[in-house]
Design an enzyme around this catalytic site. Sequence first.
Site, PDB file in Angstrom:
ATOM      1  N   GLU A   1      61.133   1.646  -2.474  1.00  0.00           N
ATOM      2  CA  GLU A   1      59.796   2.096  -2.857  1.00  0.00           C
ATOM      3  C   GLU A   1      59.933   3.102  -4.001  1.00  0.00           C
ATOM      4  O   GLU A   1      60.764   3.992  -3.918  1.00  0.00           O
ATOM      5  CB  GLU A   1      59.091   2.767  -1.675  1.00  0.00           C
ATOM      6  CG  GLU A   1      58.718   1.818  -0.563  1.00  0.00           C
ATOM      7  CD  GLU A   1      57.916   2.491   0.541  1.00  0.00           C
ATOM      8  OE1 GLU A   1      57.482   3.658   0.361  1.00  0.00           O
ATOM      9  OE2 GLU A   1      57.719   1.872   1.594  1.00  0.00           O
TER      10      GLU A   1
ATOM     11  N   HIS B   1      52.254   1.715   0.589  1.00  0.00           N
ATOM     12  CA  HIS B   1      52.515   2.675   1.670  1.00  0.00           C
ATOM     13  C   HIS B   1      51.287   3.550   1.928  1.00  0.00           C
ATOM     14  O   HIS B   1      51.355   4.781   1.895  1.00  0.00           O
ATOM     15  CB  HIS B   1      53.726   3.537   1.333  1.00  0.00           C
ATOM     16  CG  HIS B   1      54.437   4.060   2.544  1.00  0.00           C
ATOM     17  ND1 HIS B   1      55.786   4.314   2.571  1.00  0.00           N
ATOM     18  CD2 HIS B   1      53.980   4.384   3.788  1.00  0.00           C
ATOM     19  CE1 HIS B   1      56.136   4.782   3.767  1.00  0.00           C
ATOM     20  NE2 HIS B   1      55.054   4.826   4.521  1.00  0.00           N
TER      21      HIS B   1
ATOM     22  N   ARG C   1      59.112   0.450   8.380  1.00  0.00           N
ATOM     23  CA  ARG C   1      60.070   0.773   7.331  1.00  0.00           C
ATOM     24  C   ARG C   1      60.461  -0.513   6.609  1.00  0.00           C
ATOM     25  O   ARG C   1      60.691  -1.541   7.240  1.00  0.00           O
ATOM     26  CB  ARG C   1      61.327   1.451   7.914  1.00  0.00           C
ATOM     27  CG  ARG C   1      61.094   2.894   8.345  1.00  0.00           C
ATOM     28  CD  ARG C   1      60.841   3.798   7.155  1.00  0.00           C
ATOM     29  NE  ARG C   1      60.547   5.175   7.509  1.00  0.00           N
ATOM     30  CZ  ARG C   1      59.332   5.679   7.655  1.00  0.00           C
ATOM     31  NH1 ARG C   1      58.270   4.907   7.502  1.00  0.00           N
ATOM     32  NH2 ARG C   1      59.157   6.951   7.950  1.00  0.00           N
TER      33      ARG C   1
END
Length: 308
Positions: free
Chosen positions: A262, A281, A233
């Site tokens: 993000e 990601h 994370r």
Amino acid sequence: MVVVCEFISESGLERLRRGGVEVYYDPDLWKDRGALKAKLAEATALIVRNQTQVDADLLSAGPNLKVVGRLGVGLDNIHQPDLKARGVQLYFARGINAGGVAEYVLAAMLHLARNLAGAALHVAGGGWNRSAFGGCELRGKTLGLVGLGEVGLRVAKRARAFGMRVVASDPGRLPWESAVEDLEVHLTSTAEVLSASLFVSLHAPLTPQTRHLIRAETIATMPRGAYLINTARGELVHNEDLAAALRRGQLGGAVLDVVDPEPLPAEHVLRGVDNLWITPHVAGLTAEAQEQVGLRVAEGVLKALGVA
């Protein structure tokens, strides 16, 4: 009706349709919360990824919801107490993409150790400086894992095959567990993991205790020139402190597949740092993992609806 408001694999979507339920699929629906809430008025199930905030407000729009499916592992966007209060089940794809994430971590370590991309660009630009791109071997180096869950164990297994020493911290693990013993992982404190490791890979959940785990104070305890990899994370890392440590050489490099926020804004402290590589990601988004995640979540949702 099953509402799918983020991307799902074609095989997962087809499995839902074969289950005999009505399916409403719009991978961009999460962007319009009002439209999503309107659709939930008819829904018995909702399937999301990591963009949709599933909380009491959203759940109130779906009085007939029985289950929420999460296409992935992390549950930061799922407010579980709110689901429990409404008697809504939760199904998520535990461990399915762990292999893909583990391979990403190994790829990141190899990139940091050998800098193939930099060497290739050097040659493409007309250079041939062999002494600038020797790098180092993974064999004999220490890898520190903060978190030894499904992904961490797979990273450890692959790192041991490279001849690396592996140390790890995880409050949920015991040193005599077979998986830990068989992989010869040395369980210790997070402080020792950071101080002992040339490569550090983060696999911890986001909690009040792990937020900004990597910050100026903890970076200072790491060996000078150490490398950081984060596939967990973004909030585990203090952005400003990481950028400063990379620029002054305290850290030799970092690979981040997750950032906070993000997507990364155009103007952000992590942009423009030479020895930092950020990917969008994607660590768990292999073709194989996406097929399995879609199928597994579709089947779990159908089972919760009693039509599997």
